[in-house]
Each structure stands twice: as structure tokens, then as C-alpha cells.
Design a protein around this motif. Structure first.
Motif, mmCIF file in Angstrom:
data_model
loop_
_atom_site.group_PDB
_atom_site.id
_atom_site.type_symbol
_atom_site.label_atom_id
_atom_site.label_comp_id
_atom_site.label_asym_id
_atom_site.label_seq_id
_atom_site.Cartn_x
_atom_site.Cartn_y
_atom_site.Cartn_z
ATOM 1 N N TYR A 601 66.775 31.532 9.359
ATOM 2 C CA TYR A 601 67.278 32.245 10.529
ATOM 3 C C TYR A 601 66.177 33.030 11.246
ATOM 4 O O TYR A 601 66.167 33.125 12.475
ATOM 5 C CB TYR A 601 68.409 33.203 10.132
ATOM 6 N N ARG A 602 65.255 33.614 10.486
ATOM 7 C CA ARG A 602 64.186 34.392 11.110
ATOM 8 C C ARG A 602 63.188 33.481 11.816
ATOM 9 O O ARG A 602 62.694 33.828 12.901
ATOM 10 C CB ARG A 602 63.496 35.274 10.063
ATOM 11 N N ALA A 603 62.909 32.334 11.234
ATOM 12 C CA ALA A 603 62.033 31.363 11.907
ATOM 13 C C ALA A 603 62.671 30.896 13.213
ATOM 14 O O ALA A 603 61.986 30.719 14.229
ATOM 15 C CB ALA A 603 61.759 30.175 10.987
ATOM 16 N N GLU A 604 63.977 30.707 13.187
ATOM 17 C CA GLU A 604 64.692 30.316 14.399
ATOM 18 C C GLU A 604 64.580 31.397 15.469
ATOM 19 O O GLU A 604 64.402 31.095 16.659
ATOM 20 C CB GLU A 604 66.160 30.064 14.069
ATOM 21 N N PHE A 605 64.677 32.676 15.049
ATOM 22 C CA PHE A 605 64.535 33.774 16.000
ATOM 23 C C PHE A 605 63.166 33.723 16.680
ATOM 24 O O PHE A 605 63.059 33.931 17.909
ATOM 25 C CB PHE A 605 64.702 35.122 15.306
ATOM 26 N N ILE A 606 62.134 33.463 15.917
ATOM 27 C CA ILE A 606 60.780 33.421 16.481
ATOM 28 C C ILE A 606 60.690 32.325 17.535
ATOM 29 O O ILE A 606 60.148 32.542 18.626
ATOM 30 C CB ILE A 606 59.748 33.209 15.354
ATOM 31 N N ARG A 607 61.235 31.151 17.231
ATOM 32 C CA ARG A 607 61.221 30.059 18.226
ATOM 33 C C ARG A 607 62.023 30.450 19.459
ATOM 34 O O ARG A 607 61.623 30.154 20.592
ATOM 35 C CB ARG A 607 61.791 28.780 17.605
ATOM 36 N N MET A 608 63.171 31.106 19.251
ATOM 37 C CA MET A 608 63.998 31.517 20.381
ATOM 38 C C MET A 608 63.269 32.536 21.249
ATOM 39 O O MET A 608 63.319 32.468 22.488
ATOM 40 C CB MET A 608 65.311 32.112 19.869
ATOM 41 N N ALA A 609 62.573 33.475 20.620
ATOM 42 C CA ALA A 609 61.816 34.481 21.373
ATOM 43 C C ALA A 609 60.687 33.823 22.168
ATOM 44 O O ALA A 609 60.422 34.210 23.318
ATOM 45 C CB ALA A 609 61.254 35.531 20.420
ATOM 46 N N GLU A 610 60.045 32.826 21.586
ATOM 47 C CA GLU A 610 58.979 32.099 22.298
ATOM 48 C C GLU A 610 59.546 31.356 23.503
ATOM 49 O O GLU A 610 58.955 31.356 24.589
ATOM 50 C CB GLU A 610 58.284 31.133 21.338
ATOM 51 N N ASN A 611 60.719 30.735 23.319
ATOM 52 C CA ASN A 611 61.364 30.046 24.437
ATOM 53 C C ASN A 611 61.792 31.024 25.524
ATOM 54 O O ASN A 611 61.661 30.748 26.723
ATOM 55 C CB ASN A 611 62.582 29.256 23.944
ATOM 56 N N ALA A 612 62.308 32.192 25.104
ATOM 57 C CA ALA A 612 62.727 33.212 26.072
ATOM 58 C C ALA A 612 61.511 33.706 26.864
ATOM 59 O O ALA A 612 61.597 33.925 28.084
ATOM 60 C CB ALA A 612 63.401 34.371 25.356
ATOM 61 N N ARG A 613 60.397 33.889 26.192
ATOM 62 C CA ARG A 613 59.161 34.308 26.873
ATOM 63 C C ARG A 613 58.765 33.287 27.942
ATOM 64 O O ARG A 613 58.464 33.647 29.090
ATOM 65 C CB ARG A 613 58.034 34.445 25.847
ATOM 66 N N ASP A 614 58.811 32.003 27.577
ATOM 67 C CA ASP A 614 58.408 30.952 28.524
ATOM 68 C C ASP A 614 59.386 30.858 29.691
ATOM 69 O O ASP A 614 58.976 30.638 30.834
ATOM 70 C CB ASP A 614 58.294 29.617 27.795
ATOM 71 N N LEU A 615 60.679 31.013 29.397
ATOM 72 C CA LEU A 615 61.669 30.992 30.472
ATOM 73 C C LEU A 615 61.494 32.182 31.412
ATOM 74 O O LEU A 615 61.666 32.052 32.627
ATOM 75 C CB LEU A 615 63.083 31.003 29.881
ATOM 76 N N SER A 616 61.146 33.336 30.848
ATOM 77 C CA SER A 616 60.924 34.537 31.677
ATOM 78 C C SER A 616 59.717 34.342 32.591
ATOM 79 O O SER A 616 59.745 34.755 33.759
ATOM 80 C CB SER A 616 60.706 35.756 30.781
ATOM 81 N N LYS A 617 58.665 33.725 32.085
ATOM 82 C CA LYS A 617 57.483 33.457 32.914
ATOM 83 C C LYS A 617 57.827 32.491 34.038
ATOM 84 O O LYS A 617 57.378 32.656 35.182
ATOM 85 C CB LYS A 617 56.366 32.875 32.046
ATOM 86 N N ALA A 618 58.627 31.463 33.707
ATOM 87 C CA ALA A 618 59.000 30.466 34.714
ATOM 88 C C ALA A 618 59.865 31.069 35.809
ATOM 89 O O ALA A 618 59.863 30.610 36.953
ATOM 90 C CB ALA A 618 59.734 29.305 34.047
ATOM 91 N N LYS A 619 60.604 32.131 35.453
ATOM 92 C CA LYS A 619 61.505 32.776 36.407
ATOM 93 C C LYS A 619 60.748 33.593 37.445
ATOM 94 O O LYS A 619 61.223 33.825 38.562
ATOM 95 C CB LYS A 619 62.494 33.659 35.638
ATOM 96 N N LEU A 620 59.552 34.071 37.085
ATOM 97 C CA LEU A 620 58.769 34.936 37.984
ATOM 98 C C LEU A 620 58.286 34.173 39.208
ATOM 99 O O LEU A 620 57.974 32.997 39.153
ATOM 100 C CB LEU A 620 57.574 35.521 37.210
#
Length: 620
Positions: A601-620
Motif C-alpha cells: 500500500y505504501r509503494a502504491e502511495f508513492i506511485r500515486m504521489a508521483e502521478n499527482a505531481r506529473d498531473l499537477s505540472k501538466a495542469k499549469l
């Protein structure tokens, strides 16, 4: 003759090979974003066997050499069929369905032209009173703007000279985390009001010592620096409920209350409900009992209360369920409570398990009427667990209210792995209460604390006097549950822009005097109250938090990981209090605090946070 014998031998050889069974595995992703798709339904067309992709998009299914065709279906995507042949690994990139409106049938109040519908679902009986939405080949897709969330007004920093007490009910719900994951895995950032930071933190299990001396709950506190503002402090308050072996758990009287209305059609809805509940059935003992109540246009009893020893009978009843019609949720709830009361086990675990998207549109349906209904029924000694399903139509706010008022918990099930977490891995915590009406009250010492802010729990706040009032409901904790709360603190002497100021008062004395006890080394006093599952009078425990601050890199692994989860929540909410929160820093911290992570579950969180970071950059 030799030629004929050779051909016969060859055909027999090919036929024998074709009948061999083996396992096919692979990964399903979005063709555009390359992100993994969870809860994609994978079906062996010949055998009708089906499975769903896990949270990482992976699947496994049995195939037969030479003949198997696999079908991949997912709401909003074009269904694909692939002939396996001799392959043991089949990866699939699914394409979003952007077909013209003449290829859809629109339901509800809207009217559009339609043609070429011969291959579409025939659903005339299922659509009576149906929630507005549309049908395409493969299933029902509600309008994507039909989801609803309770508005969150974030907690502010409070001066302890004015309000020294912070009081709230514990919350063991974790629905927000899996719902956020669903958004991010689909390539978009969540609605900010879908982000409840406390539920993100409490999605994870933490390594906390259990209670001693027969107490149902133990309390643990820590103090460190806030990672998003190193001038501020962060205080952890964690409660750990006692563990009880499965064979020692009380007998259960369960009622599965299943939404079979039209909005539950399609992958990720009723098919996933069936798989989830069958997992739960496998956990039942002979002393447990299960009844099944369904509701669509009206409520009915699908299965009378049946012993847990008759697993095939229960599973068969679940398999026979089909979706269609409007949603008389209130009628279903009343019927379920009536069945639960009829089969009440005195001193046992009496519980309704509601599986729905929360879209009630027949009879009582407002949040207020649902709250009143559950409030009355909860006095019967029957607890309520709420499992949310579906996307595009999820009534998250209503589901949370039902769980809170029903002495229960709320989980959002977006794939089979999440179902396993709720039904198998955390079976005791989901279904067996060890402490109810649990409340926390923290008193801050203004000699050391200039201001404090509770991170999350906005919809669980209580008045100070509610803490000692046993008539006021708190939260409930199940077997082995861990509940964590974080307070951000501005120490005395720190000049922080987060702390507001007001002009001196003209008509009364300004409260500027500190309390009498100075320099005693006590930052705060933490108290919590709870009742036994069948008790009506609360018990009190308390603990003092010393002022000693431990460096963030030296605190427990659990606290470092929890701060990373909280920081992601602040960023996803675009919180007014995110300050210097940073994706890269929280991801790095989570990686160093991942620990054993047996379930991933914690490894999944890390991947999710990385995806959220990339989505946030794409939104800018």
C-alpha cells in the motif's frame, strides 16, 4: 496410408494441445496517459470466467491453448477482444470512447437523435426512473458531473488563549483515499472537496503497540517539525484498538443491503459488489448468519438469514443479482434494519453492510432525511458499514453521513484489491467494533503554543462541552484499527504569517495573560473518551505531551510516512495552509519511510504521489 496416419496423428496432436489450460497475465493501461487502469473487467469469452485488474492494472486469468479470446471492458473505453493463441502475457492499451452521439442512447431528461443501436444494451425495463446518464456498448455511464461531495471549510489556526480546547470525534473512514486514487489513475486530479486529509492518513496501518490492562484502546503521541514549514511543529495523536483473533470474535448477524438500481450497472459497480461480498462470505464462520436485502424501485428480501456454513447458497443468491430500475434507498434501509432486528444476536455483532453509489431517488432521499432515519435506527444496537462503488455518480457526502450516524465506517471500493483490503486484510476492523463514541479533546498550553490547527477532521468537530456529554455521538473503532490525528503548532515566539491578529478590545479586558503553570514542560494534555460496544456510559483516558521536539529524520517511520500523506493532501486540496509543501520532498520522505509494506500500500502511495505531481505540472 502412411500419409493418412500422419495427418490423423498431427490433428490429434494439435487437438490435444488446443485443450491444454494455462495462465495468461498482463497489464492494462490507458493508451494516451500510459497510466494503469484498475477494475477493468477481463473475460474469457469461451468459458465466461472473468476477473478484474488490480490497483496496478495487472490481471491473471485461465486460458485454453489455441481457442481463447479475452475481452477487456471498462466504462468510458472501447471494449477490446484479443485472441490469445499461445501467448502467456497479453498487455492491453485501452482507448477512450469518443464516438459520436449517434452511437449512444441518452437517458433521463435529455433528448438526442439515435441510430445504429442494434448492438447496444437492451435496457428498457432497467431504465424506469433511471438517474440521468447514458448507455453505450458495454454499460451505463452516468454524467461525469453527477458526483457530489460535502463542502469542506478547512480548520484555521486557533489561539489557545481564546480556545484552549480542540474536540473532535475519531474517524476511521478511508473512502477518500481510494476515491482520490481512482481519479489519479484515470488521469485527472480530484475535486478538492473529495480530499479529506484525515481519511488519507488513516487509510494506512501503523505499527502501534496495542492497549494493556484490558483497555480497548492505547494512545501514542509524538512531536516533530512540520515538513512544509520548519518553524512550525507537528504533533501526532494516535489511538490503537485492541486486536482479537478471528476465532475469538463474537457471532455475527449480518444483512447485506445491496443497491441493484440501474445506476449500479456496469464494471466497477454491481459486478464488483458481488466479488467483494463473496470475499466476505469466505471469511464467515458457522456461527455467523447472513441475510440479503436488495432495493431498486422497491425493497425486497433476496435471502433470509442463513448460516455462514452455507456459503454456496449465499454466493448463489449474490450471483443472481441484476441491476435495473430506480433507487428506493430509504425503503431498503428500513427493511434491512427490520431484518437485522428480527435476527438480533444479543451480545453479538449485529451489522448492516450497505453497498451502493448512494444515489437515492425514490422516497426519502435528502441528506437530512437520511441522517434522521439512520439516527433513529442506530439506537437498535445494529451497526452500519457503508461500501461505496461506481464513478461519475458517487454521492460521497450522503454515504459518509450514513456511516457516521450509523455507528460504522465508510470505504470506497474502486477495484478488487481494495475489496480484498476491506473484506479480508482488515476484516476485523471493518466489521467488529471494540470501542464506540470515541472522542478526543486536546488542551494546549499557551506558555508554549501560540496557535494550533487540526489537520483535517473538519466534518467531525465537536463543541468542548460535547466531550463529557454521553448523549453526543463520537466515532467507532473496530478490531485492530489505528486512528491518527495531526496538529500543526505555531510555537510561542515564532513570527508566522499563519497567525492572524486583531486590534485590542475597547470594552473588555484583552486576554493576554498566560495560565498560571509556567515552564512545566507540558505542550498539551490529550484526553479521549469511549464506550464499550454495548455500553452507554463513557470511560476516560488521558496523556500529557512533553515539549521536546524530535527531528523529523529521527521520529518513527510511521510519523514520517503520515506527514508525507498529509502533505499530499494539502497539495491536492490546494490548501490555504500548504505553505512550502512540495511534491518531490514528500515523495522522497515517503520512500525512506516505506518500511516492510507487506501489502504494497505504501509503494502504491508513492506511485500515486508521483502521478499527482506529473498531473499537477501538466495542469499549469
Amino acid at each position: 496410408m502412411r500419409t493418412i496416419l500422419f495427418l490423423i496423428s498431427l490433428l490429434l496432436s494439435i487437438g490435444g494441445y488446443a485443450g491444454q489450460k494455462y495462465e495468461v497475465k498482463g497489464k492494462v493501461t490507458d493508451a494516451t496517459t500510459k497510466l494503469a487502469l484498475s477494475a477493468v473487467v477481463v473475460t474469457n469469452v469461451q468459458t465466461k470466467e472473468s476477473t478484474s485488474t488490480d490497483r496496478d492494472g495487472n490481471y491473471r486469468i485461465q486460458a485454453e491453448a489455441g481457442t481463447t479470446i479475452l475481452e477487456f471492458s471498462y466504462l468510458g473505453y472501447i471494449t477490446q477482444r484479443i485472441q490469445v493463441k499461445r501467448k502467456t502475457k497479453v498487455d492491453v492499451a485501452m482507448v477512450q470512447d469518443n464516438r459520436a452521439l449517434d452511437e449512444v442512447v441518452v437517458m433521463g431528461d435529455r433528448k438526442v437523435a439515435k441510430r445504429n443501436t442494434a448492438n447496444m444494451m437492451t435496457a428498457s425495463t432497467a431504465l424506469a426512473g433511471q438517474t440521468q446518464g447514458l448507455y453505450i456498448r458495454g454499460g451505463y455511464i452516468p454524467d461525469q458531473n453527477q458526483e457530489s461531495y460535502q463542502k469542506i471549510k478547512e480548520n484555521k489556526f486557533i489561539n489557545p488563549l481564546k480556545e484552549p480546547l480542540s474536540t473532535f470525534a475519531v474517524d476511521v473512514d478511508a473512502a477518500s483515499y481510494s476515491n482520490i486514487r481512482r481519479f489519479i489513475n484515470a488521469g485527472s486530479l480530484p475535486d478538492k472537496d473529495a480530499v479529506r486529509v484525515e481519511e488519507m492518513i488513516n487509510y494506512f496501518q501503523y505499527r502501534v503497540a496495542g492497549p494493556k490492562n484490558g483497555e480497548p484502546v492505547n494512545i501514542v503521541t509524538e512531536l516533530t517539525k512540520a515538513p512544509w514549514n520548519n518553524q512550525h511543529q507537528l504533533m501526532r495523536v494516535t489511538l490503537k484498538a485492541k486486536d482479537i483473533p478471528t476465532d475469538k470474535l463474537k457471532a455475527s448477524n449480518l444483512v447485506f443491503l445491496i443497491d441493484v438500481s440501474g445506476s449500479m450497472m456496469g464494471a466497477g459497480r454491481l459486478p464488483l459488489v458481488k466479488s467483494s461480498l463473496k470475499m466476505l462470505v469466505d471469511q464467515l464462520r458457522d456461527i455467523d448468519r447472513v441475510a440479503i436485502v436488495t432495493y431498486a424501485g422497491s425493497a425486497g428480501v433476496k435471502l433470509e438469514s442463513t448460516s455462514g456454513s452455507q456459503k454456496m447458497k449465499i454466493k448463489t443468491a449474490i450471483d443472481e443479482l441484476e441491476a435495473g430500475g430506480s433507487t428506493a434507498g430509504a425503503a431498503g434501509i428500513k427493511k434491512a434494519y427490520a431484518i437485522a432486528r428480527q435476527n438480533l444476536i444479543k451480545g453479538g455483532n449485529n451489522r448492516i453492510i450497505l453497498a451502493s453509489d448512494g444515489d437515492f431517488n425514490v422516497g426519502e432521499s435528502s441528506d437530512e432525511s437520511m441522517e434522521e432515519l439512520i439516527g433513529k435506527e442506530s439506537k437498535s444496537g445494529v451497526f452500519l458499514t457503508v461500501l461505496g462503488y461506481g464513478m461519475g455518480n458517487l454521492k460521497d457526502g450522503k454515504m459518509e453521513i450514513l456511516a457516521d450516524k450509523g455507528h460504522g465506517n465508510y470505504a470506497y471500493i474502486d477495484n478488487i484489491s481494495e475489496a480484498r483490503k476491506a473484506m479480508v486484510t482488515e476484516f476485523g476492523g471493518t466489521l467488529f467494533t471494540v470501542a464506540k463514541d470515541v472522542k478526543i479533546q486536546v488542551e494546549f498550553n499557551p506558555n508554549y503554543v501560540q496557535a494550533y490547527r487540526l489537520v483535517g477532521y473538519e466534518n467531525r468537530l465537536l463543541e468542548a462541552e460535547d466531550f463529557n456529554n454521553d448523549q453526543k455521538m463520537g466515532g467507532d473503532m473496530g478490531v485492530g484499527h489505528v486512528v491518527t490525528a495531526l496538529y500543526e503548532i505555531v510555537p510561542v515566539g515564532v513570527n508566522s504569517t499563519m497567525v492572524g491578529t486583531v486590534d485590542p478590545l475597547k470594552y473588555q479586558k484583552n486576554s493576554t495573560k498566560y495560565i498560571e503553570v509556567r515552564g512545566n514542560g507540558e505542550l498539551a494534555a490529550v484526553k479521549f473518551r469511549y464506550k464499550e460496544p454495548e455500553g452507554e456510559k463513557s470511560k476516560l483516558q488521558q496523556q500529557v505531551v512533553p515539549t521536546k521536539v524530535t527531528d523529523l529524520n529521527k521520529v518513527s517511520e510511521d510519523l514520517r510516512f503520515a506527514t508525507a500523506v498529509a502533505e499530499l493532501g494539502l497539495l491536492l486540496r490546494d490548501s490555504d495552509f500548504k505553505q512550502q509543501a512540495d511534491f518531490d520532498r514528500l515523495i522522497a520522505r515517503a520512500k525512506t519511510a516505506k518500511g516492510a509494506d507487506d501489502e504494497g500500500y505504501r509503494a502504491e502511495f508513492i506511485r500515486m504521489a508521483e502521478n499527482a505531481r506529473d498531473l499537477s505540472k501538466a495542469k499549469l
